[in-house]
Design a protein around this motif. Structure first.
Motif, PDB file in Angstrom:
ATOM      1  N   GLU A 184      -3.318   4.832 -16.858  1.00 38.38           N
ATOM      2  CA  GLU A 184      -1.847   5.410 -16.759  1.00 38.38           C
ATOM      3  C   GLU A 184      -0.984   4.837 -15.678  1.00 38.38           C
ATOM      4  N   ALA A 185      -1.931   5.116 -14.231  1.00 37.36           N
ATOM      5  CA  ALA A 185      -1.263   4.604 -13.095  1.00 37.36           C
ATOM      6  C   ALA A 185      -1.170   3.037 -13.140  1.00 37.36           C
ATOM      7  N   LEU A 186      -2.200   2.334 -13.570  1.00 35.64           N
ATOM      8  CA  LEU A 186      -1.977   0.939 -13.720  1.00 35.64           C
ATOM      9  C   LEU A 186      -0.791   0.346 -14.349  1.00 35.64           C
ATOM     10  N   LYS A 187      -0.424   1.190 -15.512  1.00 39.71           N
ATOM     11  CA  LYS A 187       0.841   0.742 -16.183  1.00 39.71           C
ATOM     12  C   LYS A 187       2.030   0.798 -15.405  1.00 39.71           C
ATOM     13  N   LEU A 188       1.963   2.130 -14.476  1.00 36.15           N
ATOM     14  CA  LEU A 188       3.058   2.360 -13.776  1.00 36.15           C
ATOM     15  C   LEU A 188       3.389   1.341 -12.566  1.00 36.15           C
ATOM     16  N   GLU A 212       4.815  -1.686 -13.800  1.00 36.61           N
ATOM     17  CA  GLU A 212       6.161  -1.704 -14.033  1.00 36.61           C
ATOM     18  C   GLU A 212       6.885  -1.517 -12.701  1.00 36.61           C
ATOM     19  N   ALA A 213       6.272  -1.110 -11.699  1.00 36.80           N
ATOM     20  CA  ALA A 213       6.916  -1.210 -10.415  1.00 36.80           C
ATOM     21  C   ALA A 213       6.882  -2.423  -9.479  1.00 36.80           C
ATOM     22  N   GLY A 214       6.293  -3.273 -10.291  1.00 40.86           N
ATOM     23  CA  GLY A 214       6.658  -4.754  -9.555  1.00 40.86           C
ATOM     24  C   GLY A 214       5.129  -5.396  -9.051  1.00 40.86           C
ATOM     25  N   ALA A 215       4.177  -4.615  -9.521  1.00 38.26           N
ATOM     26  CA  ALA A 215       2.843  -5.282  -9.197  1.00 38.26           C
ATOM     27  C   ALA A 215       2.817  -6.679  -9.901  1.00 38.26           C
ATOM     28  N   LYS A 216       2.248  -7.775  -9.320  1.00 41.12           N
ATOM     29  CA  LYS A 216       1.977  -9.184  -9.806  1.00 41.12           C
ATOM     30  C   LYS A 216       0.889  -8.980 -11.084  1.00 41.12           C
ATOM     31  N   LYS A 217       0.009  -8.168 -10.533  1.00 41.66           N
ATOM     32  CA  LYS A 217      -1.173  -8.135 -11.624  1.00 41.66           C
ATOM     33  C   LYS A 217      -1.840  -6.814 -11.469  1.00 41.66           C
ATOM     34  N   VAL A 218      -2.491  -6.240 -12.399  1.00 39.48           N
ATOM     35  CA  VAL A 218      -2.980  -4.982 -12.336  1.00 39.48           C
ATOM     36  C   VAL A 218      -4.347  -5.189 -13.305  1.00 39.48           C
ATOM     37  N   ILE A 229       0.924  -1.320   0.007  1.00 40.91           N
ATOM     38  CA  ILE A 229      -0.037   0.050   0.001  1.00 40.91           C
ATOM     39  C   ILE A 229       0.704   1.441   0.089  1.00 40.91           C
ATOM     40  N   ASP A 230       2.118   1.096   0.793  1.00 36.56           N
ATOM     41  CA  ASP A 230       2.803   2.271   0.766  1.00 36.56           C
ATOM     42  C   ASP A 230       3.502   2.720  -0.874  1.00 36.56           C
ATOM     43  N   LYS A 231       3.793   1.578  -1.191  1.00 36.98           N
ATOM     44  CA  LYS A 231       4.283   1.748  -2.746  1.00 36.98           C
ATOM     45  C   LYS A 231       3.185   2.389  -3.432  1.00 36.98           C
ATOM     46  N   ILE A 232       1.890   1.621  -3.627  1.00 37.89           N
ATOM     47  CA  ILE A 232       0.844   2.330  -4.317  1.00 37.89           C
ATOM     48  C   ILE A 232       0.721   3.665  -4.060  1.00 37.89           C
ATOM     49  N   SER A 233       0.602   3.899  -2.793  1.00 38.87           N
ATOM     50  CA  SER A 233       0.402   5.470  -2.396  1.00 38.87           C
ATOM     51  C   SER A 233       1.434   6.320  -3.160  1.00 38.87           C
ATOM     52  N   GLU A 234       2.630   5.764  -3.048  1.00 37.96           N
ATOM     53  CA  GLU A 234       3.654   6.827  -3.504  1.00 37.96           C
ATOM     54  C   GLU A 234       3.397   7.183  -5.058  1.00 37.96           C
ATOM     55  N   ILE A 235       3.228   6.006  -5.776  1.00 37.44           N
ATOM     56  CA  ILE A 235       2.951   6.229  -7.122  1.00 37.44           C
ATOM     57  C   ILE A 235       1.970   6.774  -7.542  1.00 37.44           C
TER      58      ILE A 235
END
Length: 295
Positions: free
Chosen positions: A173-177, A180-186, A138-144
């Motif tokens: 656009e956010a889902l692409k980022l 790229e940041a390491g999410a297993k799935k969007v 959640i911290d990484k998502i919040s940051e992006i």
């Protein structure tokens, strides 16, 4: 201690609650009460064959609340299972409030019908969207997503599953980022609006006016609200949190952690489906959540 959790939008299915109502036809009166309250034939919607009609937000919300409330009465009256704590996921919070007698069943049905209508009207079709992010903190998502003006975290469903909501172009656009940041799935979600985002703020304003007309009572069970993930007993505070919940984050992970901290040993999902049971298993395996229909 026992907790009841009530599901939100997405758990609805055609014919939900049918077997229970066939076995206990006395509960059908609540479908009739709900239909009369909002002047909509919920029975024909729930037990019909038009799934699109059921998934219209203004139909889904009263339908799901009514069936979940009937299952709550079944648990209490037929199974003699009484909760110590209740909570609901988004729309499910309204069912929890009806069960805890903060609001009457009729008022809850009337208000969630309006809630669905106002949420649908708040943002023109195609403008807003939602997306699920699997396997990123959640911290990484919040940051992006902080770089986007019109996106926020809508649901913190489990440590592995977080939902973002807001402007549709920004979501894509956010889902692409995030991928790229390491999410297993969007996944872009197939929803009718950007729920739990500031884009539905007009619905929050309208609901605030509607809720001011009603008297809220002190809950008969402990209730954990989505907006704060804390126990709330003050009727005025419950009302305020319910209003803020429309644009605020559903803090489900913290809600379940709070239950555990308070000494909950058993959790029952009171409503159709097993969405919440699945999420709870990912939050804390020791709670062994179970559908009330499987008891």
């Amino acid at each position: 201690m026992i907790a009841f959790v009530f599901p939100g939008q997405g758990s609805q299915t055609l014919n939900m609650g049918k077997e229970l109502l066939e076995e206990y036809p006395e509960y059908k009166k609540y479908l009739d009460i709900a239909s009369k309250t909002i002047d909509v034939d919920l029975e024909s919607i729930i037990f019909g064959d038009d799934e699109k009609k059921l998934t219209l937000t203004e139909n889904t919300q009263p339908s799901l609340l009514t069936i979940s409330y009937i299952m709550y009465l079944y648990a209490k009256e037929k199974l003699n299972i009484i909760p110590d704590i209740v909570a609901g996921h988004s729309l499910g919070e309204w069912t929890a409030l009806a069960a805890a007698e903060v609001l009457s069943f009729e008022d809850a049905v009337k208000l969630v019908r309006l809630r669905g209508k106002y949420m649908s009207e708040a943002c023109p079709p195609g403008i807003g969207g939602m997306g699920a992010v699997i396997g990123l903190s959640i911290d990484k998502i919040s940051e992006i997503i902080s770089q986007f003006e019109n996106i926020n975290i809508a649901n913190h469903n489990s440590p592995e599953q977080i939902v973002i909501s807001g402007d549709k172009k920004e979501i894509l656009e956010a889902l692409k980022l995030l991928k790229e940041a390491g999410a297993k799935k969007v996944v872009e979600l197939n929803v009718s609006g950007p729920f739990h985002s500031k884009l539905v703020f007009p619905a929050q304003e309208k609901m605030e006016k509607e809720l001011k007309k009603l008297k809220f009572k002190k809950p008969i069970y402990k209730i954990i609200q989505n907006y704060t993930a804390q126990i709330e007993e003050n009727p005025q505070k419950i009302r305020e949190n319910l209003v803020k919940q429309i644009t605020g984050t559903v803090r489900w992970v913290e809600t379940i952690q709070k239950m555990k901290d308070l000494g909950v040993k058993k959790v029952y999902e009171v409503g159709p489906g097993k969405v919440l049971a699945g999420l709870i298993k990912r939050i804390d395996k020791t709670l062994k959540p179970q559908s009330i229909l499987k008891v």
